[in-house]
Design a protein around this motif. Structure first.
Motif, PDB file in Angstrom:
ATOM      1  N   TYR A 150      42.111 -20.906  15.173  1.00 32.84           N
ATOM      2  CA  TYR A 150      43.293 -20.860  16.037  1.00 32.84           C
ATOM      3  C   TYR A 150      42.918 -21.117  17.501  1.00 32.84           C
ATOM      4  O   TYR A 150      43.637 -21.820  18.215  1.00 32.84           O
ATOM      5  N   LYS A 154      44.052 -24.386  19.802  1.00 36.39           N
ATOM      6  CA  LYS A 154      44.636 -24.232  21.136  1.00 36.39           C
ATOM      7  C   LYS A 154      43.883 -25.094  22.142  1.00 36.39           C
ATOM      8  O   LYS A 154      44.489 -25.767  22.991  1.00 36.39           O
ATOM      9  N   GLY A 157      44.743 -28.674  22.243  1.00 39.54           N
ATOM     10  CA  GLY A 157      46.078 -29.031  22.708  1.00 39.54           C
ATOM     11  C   GLY A 157      47.177 -28.825  21.691  1.00 39.54           C
ATOM     12  O   GLY A 157      48.332 -29.197  21.947  1.00 39.54           O
ATOM     13  N   ALA A 158      46.858 -28.232  20.523  1.00 42.86           N
ATOM     14  CA  ALA A 158      47.871 -27.984  19.495  1.00 42.86           C
ATOM     15  C   ALA A 158      48.609 -26.687  19.811  1.00 42.86           C
ATOM     16  O   ALA A 158      47.997 -25.672  20.105  1.00 42.86           O
ATOM     17  N   GLU A 159      49.926 -26.724  19.709  1.00 41.18           N
ATOM     18  CA  GLU A 159      50.742 -25.549  19.989  1.00 41.18           C
ATOM     19  C   GLU A 159      50.923 -24.757  18.690  1.00 41.18           C
ATOM     20  O   GLU A 159      51.833 -24.999  17.900  1.00 41.18           O
ATOM     21  N   GLY A 190      51.652 -26.496  13.264  1.00 36.81           N
ATOM     22  CA  GLY A 190      51.686 -27.120  14.577  1.00 36.81           C
ATOM     23  C   GLY A 190      53.004 -27.831  14.855  1.00 36.81           C
ATOM     24  O   GLY A 190      53.425 -27.935  16.004  1.00 36.81           O
ATOM     25  N   PRO A 193      56.317 -25.166  15.838  1.00 36.46           N
ATOM     26  CA  PRO A 193      56.437 -24.729  17.230  1.00 36.46           C
ATOM     27  C   PRO A 193      56.897 -25.827  18.186  1.00 36.46           C
ATOM     28  O   PRO A 193      57.432 -25.535  19.258  1.00 36.46           O
ATOM     29  N   MET A 194      56.694 -27.098  17.809  1.00 34.75           N
ATOM     30  CA  MET A 194      57.157 -28.199  18.654  1.00 34.75           C
ATOM     31  C   MET A 194      58.678 -28.255  18.732  1.00 34.75           C
ATOM     32  O   MET A 194      59.236 -28.801  19.691  1.00 34.75           O
ATOM     33  N   SER A 233      46.477 -33.733  17.731  1.00 38.65           N
ATOM     34  CA  SER A 233      45.806 -33.927  19.011  1.00 38.65           C
ATOM     35  C   SER A 233      44.933 -35.178  19.000  1.00 38.65           C
ATOM     36  O   SER A 233      44.326 -35.520  17.981  1.00 38.65           O
TER      37      SER A 233
END
Length: 327
Positions: A150, A154, A157-159, A190, A193-194, A233
Motif C-alpha cells: 500500500y 501511494k 502515485g496510485a490513489e 485504484g 477511489p478515482m 501509474s
C-alpha cells in the motif's frame, strides 16, 4: 418506516465449494436481519458470481437459487479472474439495485460491518470502503508485504485506501460512474477511489479463512501488485529515465577519471571493474526493456477492446429477461 433500498451482495466465487454452504447461510441471516430491521428492501439479494470454477461451485449456486429466491447467481463463460468477476457482478446487478456490496466468498471480511455500511449509505455516502483496522491475524511476512504494498502504491502515485481490499458498498450513482471506466487492465482498489463522490470508511477486524485455500498465494499477490502499479501509474517508466540519466552522469565522471589516470601514467588494467560494469549495465538495460514491454503489452490489450467478461447465465428473481450479457 420501511426502507425500499434494494441491496445486492456480490460475491465472486472460484472453486469455493468448501466454504459456499456456510457463507450462503451467514449471508442469508445477515440480509434477513437487515430486512427485518427495515434497513433494506425485501427485494435485496445475495448474488454469487461463478468465475469459471472447476468444482461444484456453480451447481451449488443453482441449488441455492432454486431453494430460496434471496439467492441470485451469475455464471461467467470463462475464468476471467477476481477483478473481472467483481466487475461482472456489479455491472450485471446494477439495473436491479440501489446499492451493491462486493465481498469475497470466504467471508474473512466481517459481514457485521455491512450494518455500518448501510448506515453510511443512508447518511448520503455514495461509496463506503471496508477497511481493516489491524493485521494481527496475519503472519509477520504477510503483514510486512501487504503494508509495504500500500505504501509503495501511494509512492507510485496510485490513489488507494490503506488496508482496503475489495469489500465496499457502491450506490447506483457510483456504479454508473464506475461503468464509464473501460480499461481492460483492472485494478479496482485504484479505480474506485478515482470516482470520487461522497465516501467514507468502515473499520473491522479480518477473520481467519473457514475452509478451502486462499486464491492469492504469494506469487499471485506479487503479480497482482505489479498489475496495480503498471495499470495506474507511469512512474516506473519515469524511474527508468531518471536511472538512465544518473548512470550517464556517473559514466561521464568515470570517463573523466579514466582520462586523468591515463594522462598521468597511472592506468591500471581493471578486468574486474569492467566485467561488473558490463553486467550491471546489461541487467539495467534488460530491466528497462522489460518494464517498457509491460506497458506496451497493456496498450496492446487495451486497443483490442475485447470483452472483459461474458455472462453465460444469470439467475435472479428480480430480472424478467435473462440472457447472455457482455461488457
Amino acid at each position: 418506516m420501511f426502507s425500499e433500498t434494494v441491496l445486492y451482495m456480490v460475491i465472486p466465487c472460484y472453486n469455493e465449494q468448501e466454504v459456499l454452504p456456510d457463507s450462503a447461510e451467514k449471508l442469508k441471516n445477515k440480509i434477513s436481519d437487515l430486512i427485518a430491521r427495515k434497513k433494506i428492501g425485501k427485494n435485496s439479494k445475495i448474488c454469487f458470481v461463478n468465475d469459471g470454477s472447476r468444482d461444484r461451485t456453480w451447481e451449488m449456486i443453482q441449488e441455492l437459487c432454486q431453494k430460496d429466491p434471496v439467492y441470485s447467481g451469475i455464471c461467467l463463460a470463462h475464468n476471467e479472474g477476481h477483478q473481472n468477476a467483481v466487475l461482472a457482478g456489479l455491472m450485471t446487478v446494477q439495473p436491479y439495485c440501489d446499492a451493491a456490496i462486493s465481498i469475497d466468498a470466504d467471508l474473512q471480511d466481517d459481514i457485521d460491518a455491512i450494518d455500518a455500511m448501510v448506515d453510511k449509505y443512508d447518511e448520503g455516502c455514495n461509496i463506503v470502503y471496508g477497511v481493516r483496522d489491524n493485521r494481527e491475524s496475519d503472519t509477520w511476512f504477510k503483514r510486512f508485504t501487504a503494508e509495504g504494498f500500500y505504501r509503495f502504491m501511494k509512492s507510485m502515485g496510485a490513489e488507494v485506501i490503506f488496508n482496503h481490499a475489495d469489500f465496499r458498498l457502491m450506490d447506483k450513482k457510483a456504479l454508473a460512474a464506475f461503468g464509464e471506466y473501460q480499461e481492460v487492465n483492472l485494478f479496482l482498489r485504484g479505480i474506485v477511489p478515482m470516482i470520487g463522490l461522497k465516501h467514507d470508511c468502515v473499520y473491522y477486524k479480518r477473520k481467519e479463512r473457514l475452509a478451502g485455500e486462499s486464491k492469492y498465494p504469494l506469487k499471485k499477490m506479487f503479480a497482482f501488485a505489479w498489475q496495480g502499479i503498471t495499470s495506474l501509474s507511469s512512474k516506473p517508466i519515469k524511474f527508468i529515465v531518471n536511472l538512465g540519466l544518473g548512470i550517464s552522469v556517473i559514466s561521464g565522471l568515470v570517463l573523466l577519471w579514466s582520462l586523468f589516470r591515463h594522462f598521468t601514467g597511472q592506468t591500471i588494467a581493471g578486468w574486474t571493474s569492467l566485467i561488473i560494469s558490463l553486467w550491471l549495465l546489461g541487467g539495467l538495460i534488460l530491466l528497462a526493456i522489460g518494464i517498457i514491454g509491460e506497458y506496451v503489452g497493456k496498450i496492446y490489450l487495451e486497443v483490442k477492446r475485447r470483452p472483459r467478461y461474458l455472462v453465460q447465465e444469470f439467475i435472479d428473481a428480480n430480472q424478467k429477461n435473462s440472457g447472455v450479457l457482455k461488457n
